[in-house]
Design a protein around this motif. Sequence first.
Motif, short mmCIF file in Angstrom:
data_model
loop_
_atom_site.label_atom_id
_atom_site.label_comp_id
_atom_site.label_asym_id
_atom_site.label_seq_id
_atom_site.Cartn_x
_atom_site.Cartn_y
_atom_site.Cartn_z
N ALA A 31 -20.71 -41.14 -11.37
CA ALA A 31 -21.11 -42.21 -10.46
C ALA A 31 -21.01 -41.78 -9.00
N ALA A 32 -19.97 -40.98 -8.67
CA ALA A 32 -19.77 -40.56 -7.28
C ALA A 32 -20.64 -39.37 -6.90
N PHE A 33 -20.78 -38.42 -7.82
CA PHE A 33 -21.45 -37.15 -7.52
C PHE A 33 -22.97 -37.24 -7.69
N GLY A 34 -23.40 -38.10 -8.62
CA GLY A 34 -24.83 -38.24 -8.85
C GLY A 34 -25.39 -37.28 -9.87
N ALA A 35 -24.51 -36.63 -10.65
CA ALA A 35 -24.95 -35.71 -11.71
C ALA A 35 -23.81 -35.58 -12.72
N ASP A 36 -24.15 -35.05 -13.89
CA ASP A 36 -23.19 -34.93 -14.98
C ASP A 36 -22.43 -33.61 -14.87
N ARG A 37 -21.13 -33.70 -14.55
CA ARG A 37 -20.30 -32.49 -14.45
C ARG A 37 -19.27 -32.45 -15.58
N GLY A 38 -19.68 -32.94 -16.76
CA GLY A 38 -18.75 -33.01 -17.88
C GLY A 38 -18.14 -31.68 -18.25
N ALA A 39 -18.93 -30.61 -18.25
CA ALA A 39 -18.41 -29.28 -18.60
C ALA A 39 -17.35 -28.83 -17.61
N LEU A 40 -17.54 -29.14 -16.33
CA LEU A 40 -16.54 -28.81 -15.32
C LEU A 40 -15.23 -29.53 -15.63
N TYR A 41 -15.30 -30.79 -16.02
CA TYR A 41 -14.07 -31.55 -16.28
C TYR A 41 -13.35 -31.06 -17.53
N ASP A 42 -14.09 -30.59 -18.52
CA ASP A 42 -13.46 -29.97 -19.68
C ASP A 42 -12.67 -28.73 -19.24
N ALA A 43 -13.24 -27.97 -18.30
CA ALA A 43 -12.55 -26.78 -17.79
C ALA A 43 -11.35 -27.17 -16.93
N LEU A 44 -11.50 -28.17 -16.08
CA LEU A 44 -10.39 -28.60 -15.22
C LEU A 44 -9.21 -29.11 -16.04
N ALA A 45 -9.51 -29.75 -17.17
CA ALA A 45 -8.44 -30.28 -18.01
C ALA A 45 -7.57 -29.16 -18.58
#
Length: 278
Positions: A156-170
């Motif tokens: 919602a904030a970024f305007g694109a899907d960064r799901g893979a990044l969040y899997d890595a950050l976790a």
Amino acid sequence: MQTETVTLAPFEAHHLDDALALSRAAGWPHRREDWEMIWSLSEGRVALAGDRVVGTALMTPLGDTCSAVNMIIVDESQRGRGLGRQLTTAVIELAGDRECRLTATSDGLPLYEKLGFVATHQIVRHQGFAGGVGAPEKVKWIGPDALPALKALDRAAFGADRGALYDALAKEGPFAVIRNGDNIVAFAATRFFGIGEVVGPVVAENAEQARDLIAFILSGKEGRFVRIDIPEQSGLSSLLEGWGLPHQGGVVAMARGATGGPRTPGVRTFVLASQALG
């Protein structure tokens, strides 16, 4: 004297050590682990003089609509030959129809403008040894089961899907959250990076929430070296300076083929994951 032939090739895992050496020569703080995380999410190109890596560039897909162009380095011995342009053009092609975002130093700005990038805002780097900061009670650590909610807020904030990044950050570090009832309304991440640690991204509804999230994380890092990259318009600079993290320069955020969204009103990115990844 004959000019050394340089060719472009896919950026593969065995190039990482040479890429690390290039970034160290350029004064970048990245560890091998930092390179590995970005590379694992990306496609890229290396410039080779024989077997020697003399340039790098990555394109990190952010869903199907957006990408981050990053880690563009040219060995000092090869500068002035148009190699930076070749590498950047090559990874733009990898992005396909996606919007491309990057951050530029003043030296890189003219090249990126020629390639169709437009400046959007300033990014300010704050870093130093964290001072004593109290921990707001409303902020709590959460586990990986909350990742779907964090991904939705970031989208919602970024305007694109960064799901893979969040899997890595976790896998890299914990997340802190603020809830309104049962709903997560703001969050922040932290992880090791360079010679210390980094806080970001921070996604929140307002600056007060962003301040509380950062304070909560810094309360456990007194005396440690911490880096935080913020959009200039976040309004957090004076606060971070007061917490022992002075302004230490910055870059220009740029976009190519920007669509302008879709972002959701009411939630914003107050701190970047990194200059490379937005």
